[in-house]
Design a protein around this motif. Structure first.
Motif, mmCIF file in Angstrom:
data_model
loop_
_atom_site.group_PDB
_atom_site.id
_atom_site.type_symbol
_atom_site.label_atom_id
_atom_site.label_comp_id
_atom_site.label_asym_id
_atom_site.label_seq_id
_atom_site.Cartn_x
_atom_site.Cartn_y
_atom_site.Cartn_z
ATOM 1 N N LEU A 86 0.810 -1.207 0.000
ATOM 2 C CA LEU A 86 0.000 0.000 0.000
ATOM 3 C C LEU A 86 0.848 1.263 0.000
ATOM 4 O O LEU A 86 0.416 2.296 -0.512
ATOM 5 C CB LEU A 86 -0.959 -0.010 1.192
ATOM 6 C CG LEU A 86 -2.118 -1.003 1.029
ATOM 7 C CD1 LEU A 86 -3.022 -0.987 2.254
ATOM 8 C CD2 LEU A 86 -2.947 -0.694 -0.210
ATOM 9 N N VAL A 87 2.056 1.215 0.549
ATOM 10 C CA VAL A 87 2.979 2.341 0.380
ATOM 11 C C VAL A 87 3.276 2.544 -1.106
ATOM 12 O O VAL A 87 3.236 3.666 -1.632
ATOM 13 C CB VAL A 87 4.289 2.110 1.161
ATOM 14 C CG1 VAL A 87 5.356 3.119 0.742
ATOM 15 C CG2 VAL A 87 4.053 2.219 2.661
ATOM 16 N N THR A 88 3.539 1.438 -1.799
ATOM 17 C CA THR A 88 3.840 1.504 -3.228
ATOM 18 C C THR A 88 2.669 2.064 -4.023
ATOM 19 O O THR A 88 2.832 2.975 -4.853
ATOM 20 C CB THR A 88 4.201 0.100 -3.755
ATOM 21 O OG1 THR A 88 5.294 -0.427 -2.990
ATOM 22 C CG2 THR A 88 4.586 0.155 -5.216
ATOM 23 N N VAL A 89 1.474 1.541 -3.769
ATOM 24 C CA VAL A 89 0.282 2.006 -4.485
ATOM 25 C C VAL A 89 0.026 3.484 -4.208
ATOM 26 O O VAL A 89 -0.323 4.252 -5.114
ATOM 27 C CB VAL A 89 -0.942 1.157 -4.090
ATOM 28 C CG1 VAL A 89 -2.229 1.780 -4.625
ATOM 29 C CG2 VAL A 89 -0.795 -0.262 -4.625
ATOM 30 N N SER A 90 0.213 3.905 -2.971
ATOM 31 C CA SER A 90 -0.037 5.304 -2.612
ATOM 32 C C SER A 90 0.882 6.246 -3.374
ATOM 33 O O SER A 90 0.443 7.276 -3.903
ATOM 34 C CB SER A 90 0.146 5.494 -1.103
ATOM 35 O OG SER A 90 -0.802 4.755 -0.367
ATOM 36 N N VAL A 91 2.167 5.911 -3.443
ATOM 37 C CA VAL A 91 3.121 6.763 -4.155
ATOM 38 C C VAL A 91 2.788 6.821 -5.640
ATOM 39 O O VAL A 91 2.833 7.891 -6.269
ATOM 40 C CB VAL A 91 4.561 6.269 -3.936
ATOM 41 C CG1 VAL A 91 5.542 7.058 -4.785
ATOM 42 C CG2 VAL A 91 4.950 6.379 -2.458
ATOM 43 N N VAL A 92 2.441 5.684 -6.222
ATOM 44 C CA VAL A 92 2.078 5.657 -7.644
ATOM 45 C C VAL A 92 0.843 6.521 -7.904
ATOM 46 O O VAL A 92 0.785 7.274 -8.884
ATOM 47 C CB VAL A 92 1.832 4.208 -8.114
ATOM 48 C CG1 VAL A 92 1.212 4.196 -9.510
ATOM 49 C CG2 VAL A 92 3.141 3.424 -8.116
ATOM 50 N N LEU A 93 -0.153 6.455 -7.010
ATOM 51 C CA LEU A 93 -1.380 7.224 -7.205
ATOM 52 C C LEU A 93 -1.125 8.727 -7.214
ATOM 53 O O LEU A 93 -1.610 9.443 -8.097
ATOM 54 C CB LEU A 93 -2.394 6.870 -6.112
ATOM 55 C CG LEU A 93 -3.197 5.590 -6.297
ATOM 56 C CD1 LEU A 93 -4.077 5.339 -5.079
ATOM 57 C CD2 LEU A 93 -4.057 5.662 -7.561
ATOM 58 N N PHE A 94 -0.366 9.240 -6.237
ATOM 59 C CA PHE A 94 -0.211 10.691 -6.255
ATOM 60 C C PHE A 94 0.757 11.155 -7.339
ATOM 61 O O PHE A 94 0.694 12.302 -7.795
ATOM 62 C CB PHE A 94 0.103 11.289 -4.869
ATOM 63 C CG PHE A 94 1.407 10.947 -4.219
ATOM 64 C CD1 PHE A 94 2.600 11.462 -4.675
ATOM 65 C CD2 PHE A 94 1.424 10.172 -3.067
ATOM 66 C CE1 PHE A 94 3.791 11.183 -4.025
ATOM 67 C CE2 PHE A 94 2.608 9.889 -2.402
ATOM 68 C CZ PHE A 94 3.808 10.401 -2.886
ATOM 69 N N SER A 95 1.606 10.286 -7.825
ATOM 70 C CA SER A 95 2.438 10.635 -8.978
ATOM 71 C C SER A 95 1.595 10.729 -10.246
ATOM 72 O O SER A 95 1.751 11.662 -11.047
ATOM 73 C CB SER A 95 3.547 9.593 -9.163
ATOM 74 O OG SER A 95 4.412 9.557 -8.053
ATOM 75 N N LEU A 96 0.677 9.771 -10.429
ATOM 76 C CA LEU A 96 -0.222 9.823 -11.591
ATOM 77 C C LEU A 96 -1.132 11.045 -11.515
ATOM 78 O O LEU A 96 -1.413 11.691 -12.535
ATOM 79 C CB LEU A 96 -1.061 8.550 -11.653
ATOM 80 C CG LEU A 96 -0.319 7.262 -12.032
ATOM 81 C CD1 LEU A 96 -1.271 6.059 -11.950
ATOM 82 C CD2 LEU A 96 0.248 7.369 -13.447
ATOM 83 N N GLY A 97 -1.599 11.371 -10.325
ATOM 84 C CA GLY A 97 -2.443 12.550 -10.174
ATOM 85 C C GLY A 97 -1.714 13.817 -10.560
ATOM 86 O O GLY A 97 -2.287 14.718 -11.186
ATOM 87 N N SER A 98 -0.458 13.917 -10.198
ATOM 88 C CA SER A 98 0.336 15.089 -10.563
ATOM 89 C C SER A 98 0.510 15.190 -12.074
ATOM 90 O O SER A 98 0.447 16.278 -12.655
ATOM 91 C CB SER A 98 1.699 15.026 -9.878
ATOM 92 O OG SER A 98 2.405 16.232 -10.022
ATOM 93 N N ALA A 99 0.712 14.047 -12.726
ATOM 94 C CA ALA A 99 0.827 14.045 -14.190
ATOM 95 C C ALA A 99 -0.473 14.509 -14.842
ATOM 96 O O ALA A 99 -0.464 15.254 -15.833
ATOM 97 C CB ALA A 99 1.198 12.644 -14.675
ATOM 98 N N LEU A 100 -1.612 14.080 -14.291
ATOM 99 C CA LEU A 100 -2.907 14.500 -14.840
ATOM 100 C C LEU A 100 -3.091 16.004 -14.688
ATOM 101 O O LEU A 100 -3.596 16.675 -15.605
ATOM 102 C CB LEU A 100 -4.026 13.745 -14.132
ATOM 103 C CG LEU A 100 -5.457 13.940 -14.675
ATOM 104 C CD1 LEU A 100 -5.541 13.551 -16.141
ATOM 105 C CD2 LEU A 100 -6.447 13.120 -13.848
ATOM 106 N N CYS A 101 -2.678 16.559 -13.556
ATOM 107 C CA CYS A 101 -2.762 18.011 -13.364
ATOM 108 C C CYS A 101 -1.879 18.750 -14.372
ATOM 109 O O CYS A 101 -2.280 19.785 -14.920
ATOM 110 C CB CYS A 101 -2.336 18.387 -11.950
ATOM 111 S SG CYS A 101 -3.518 17.944 -10.672
ATOM 112 N N ALA A 102 -0.682 18.226 -14.597
ATOM 113 C CA ALA A 102 0.244 18.883 -15.526
ATOM 114 C C ALA A 102 -0.324 18.959 -16.931
ATOM 115 O O ALA A 102 -0.067 19.912 -17.674
ATOM 116 C CB ALA A 102 1.581 18.139 -15.542
ATOM 117 N N ALA A 103 -1.116 17.958 -17.322
ATOM 118 C CA ALA A 103 -1.680 17.910 -18.676
ATOM 119 C C ALA A 103 -3.110 18.439 -18.748
ATOM 120 O O ALA A 103 -3.711 18.415 -19.819
ATOM 121 C CB ALA A 103 -1.637 16.468 -19.186
ATOM 122 N N ALA A 104 -3.667 18.914 -17.630
ATOM 123 C CA ALA A 104 -5.092 19.268 -17.573
ATOM 124 C C ALA A 104 -5.429 20.441 -18.491
ATOM 125 O O ALA A 104 -4.775 21.484 -18.434
ATOM 126 C CB ALA A 104 -5.483 19.612 -16.137
#
Length: 446
Positions: A86-104
Motif C-alpha cells: 500500500l505504500v507503493t500504491v499510494s506513491v504511484v497514485l499521487f504521482s499519476l495525479g500530478s501528471a494528470l494536473c500537468a496535462a489538464a
C-alpha cells in the motif's frame, strides 16, 4: 518455533533504513501537497483555466476529500494487504495525479488529478506513521515520528522552491511534472528495501518470515495478541475496538483534535501565500512565506519529538496548538516584512508538530494490533478538517478579508488544544503497557 524471550535491543541504528524509506516517501507526499499552494497565484493568473479563489478552494477541498477516503481505506486495508504494497500504491497514485494536473486542459480535469493525488497522499501517511511507531525504540517513538515528519516539510520547501524557480519562467505545468518523480525514485527503493510489518506477516501465516524481520530489527516476535484480525469481520472488529473500554472516550477526542489540526494545517498550506498577498505583501514574498513556515516546521518536528519523549505528546501538542493560535493572531496585522518572516517561521515551529503529536498520542493510545486502524481513522476523520480548511480559506479570500482568515485558523488551533488536552481524562485503563518503569500510554497522557 517459539518467540524469543528477549529480543535484540532496538536502536535507531537498527531501524534507520525503515525510517529513511518512510522519510523519503513522506518527503514526496509533502512536496505534492504543497505544490498546489505554491502555484495557486499562477493558476489564478492563467486565463485559460478559468480559476477563481472560490474554485481554487474547491479544488483544494477535492484534494483533501481524496485524502480522507485514502486514509480511511488504507488505515483498515493495510492490516489485511500489508504495509509495503500500500505504500507503493499510494506513491504511484499521487504521482499519476500530478501528471494528470500537468496535462489538464481545464479546471475539471485538474480537480480530478488533485483528487487522485489525494487518494495516494491520504493513504501514505497512516502507513508511514504505523511503520515508524512499530519499528522505533519505544522510548524514542515521538522523536522518530517527528524525525520522519521533517520530510513532509522538506518536501513542502522543495515544492515552494520549484514553484519560485520554475513557474515564473516555464509555467505552472512544469511544477506538476516534477510531481511525477516519486514514482521514478521512491517506488523502486520501497519495493526493494522496505520491510513488511512482522505482525502482518504473522497474521498471514508467514511465521518464519515474521520472526526473521522481528529479529533483524530488534522487535518483539509477534504473538496472537499482537496481530491484526483477518477477514472482513476482523477489519470491522478492529474499527469497533477503537470504542472499547479504555479508548472509547479518547477516540472521539483524537478525531476532534485531528479535524481541527488538519483544518489548520491544510488551510494554511493552501492559502498562506494568498493571505499574505491580501495583507499587502508582494507576490514573490507571499510565496516565500510558504517556504519559511515549512522551514519552521522542520525545526519544530525535532524539538517537539524530543520534548514529547520526555513530557508526553499530549502536553506538547496542546501547548504547541495554543502557541500556533497566538502566531496566527499576530499575523492579522500588517507587520514589517522582516518581522513577518520571523513570526511565520516561529508559527511553523508550533503548527505542524502540534498535529504530529496528535498522531504520536494516537500511536500510544492503541495497541499494536489496532495501531494502523486507529491511525487510519484519526488521520481519515481529520481529513474532513483538511477538506474544510482549503474551502473555508477560499471563501474568506473571495470576500477579501485576510484578517478573518487568520482569526479562523487561530480558533481552530484553540479547539485542537482543548480536545487533545482532554484525552488523559478520557482514559480509564492503560492497556498495552510498554516495558520499563513508565508505560507507553502513560507517556502519551502525561
Amino acid at each position: 518455533m517459539t518467540p524469543l524471550a528477549s529480543p535484540p535491543t532496538r536502536s535507531f541504528k537498527a531501524v534507520a533504513p525503515v525510517i529513511a524509506l518512510c522519510w523519503l516517501a513522506v518527503f514526496f507526499d509533502g512536496m505534492d501537497v504543497n505544490i498546489y499552494g505554491a502555484v495557486i497565484p499562477h493558476l489564478l493568473d492563467d486565463p485559460d483555466l478559468g480559476f477563481s479563489p472560490g474554485k481554487a478552494g474547491t479544488v483544494g477541498s477535492w484534494t483533501t476529500f481524496g485524502m480522507l477516503i485514502g486514509a480511511l481505506a488504507t488505515g483498515t486495508l493495510t492490516d489485511w494487504l500489508g504495509r509495503k504494497p500500500l505504500v507503493t500504491v499510494s506513491v504511484v497514485l499521487f504521482s499519476l495525479g500530478s501528471a494528470l494536473c500537468a496535462a489538464a486542459p481545464d479546471v475539471t480535469v485538474f480537480a480530478a488529478g488533485r483528487f487522485l493525488s489525494g487518494l495516494g497522499l491520504g493513504g501514505l501517511m497512516p502507513i508511514g506513521l504505523a511503520l515508524v511507531a512499530e519499528f522505533a525504540p519505544p522510548r524514542r517513538a515521538a522523536l522518530a515520528t517527528g524525525l520522519m515528519m521533517t520530510s513532509y516539510h522538506a518536501g513542502g520547501m522543495a515544492a515552494t522552491g520549484i514553484g519560485l524557480v520554475v513557474a515564473p519562467d516555464h509555467g505552472w505545468r512544469w511544477v506538476f511534472w516534477a510531481g511525477v518523480l516519486p514514482a521514478v525514485i521512491a517506488v523502486p527503493l520501497v519495493v526493494k528495501w522496505l520491510p513488511e510489518s512482522p505482525g502482518v506477516l504473522f497474521a498471514k501465516g508467514r511465521t518464519e518470515q515474521a520472526y526473521a524481520v522481528a529479529d533483524r530489527y530488534g522487535l518483539d516476535r509477534p504473538g496472537e495478541a499482537d496481530v491484526p484480525s483477518t477477514g472482513a469481520k476482523g477489519r470491522m472488529a478492529a474499527i469497533g475496538d477503537l470504542f472499547a473500554p479504555g479508548t472509547r472516550g479518547a477516540t472521539p477526542l483524537l478525531w476532534i483534535a485531528s479535524f481541527a489540526g488538519l483544518l489548520l494545517v491544510y488551510g494554511v498550506s493552501t492559502w498562506l501565500p494568498e493571505l499574505m498577498r491580501a495583507s499587502g505583501y508582494s507576490l514573490s514574498s507571499s510565496v516565500t512565506f510558504l517556504m519559511v513556515i515549512n522551514a519552521g516546521g522542520i525545526l519544530g518536528m525535532l524539538v517537539a519529538g524530543r520534548t514529547a519523549d520526555r513530557f508526553g505528546p499530549v502536553k506538547v501538542s496542546a501547548i504547541w496548538f495554543l502557541l500556533t493560535a497566538a502566531g496566527a493572531f499576530l499575523l492579522r496585522a500588517h507587520l514589517p516584512l522582516g518581522v513577518a518572516y520571523v513570526v511565520v517561521f516561529i508559527t511553523g515551529v508550533w503548527l505542524f508538530s502540534a498535529q504530529v503529536m496528535v498522531y504520536a498520542t494516537t500511536a500510544r493510545v492503541y495497541g499494536p494490533s489496532r495501531r494502523a486502524t486507529g491511525l487510519g481513522w484519526v488521520t481519515g476523520v481529520g481529513r474532513t478538517g483538511a477538506v474544510v480548511g482549503p474551502w473555508l480559506g477560499g471563501m474568506v479570500i473571495a470576500d477579501g478579508n485576510a484578517s478573518l482568515g487568520f482569526t479562523t485558523f487561530a480558533v481552530a488551533a484553540v479547539l485542537a488544544a482543548a480536545a487533545i488536552s482532554l484525552v488523559p481524562l478520557a482514559q480509564r485503563t492503560r492497556p498495552h503497557a510498554a516495558p520499563g518503569p513508565k508505560t507507553a500510554l502513560a507517556g502519551a497522557t502525561d
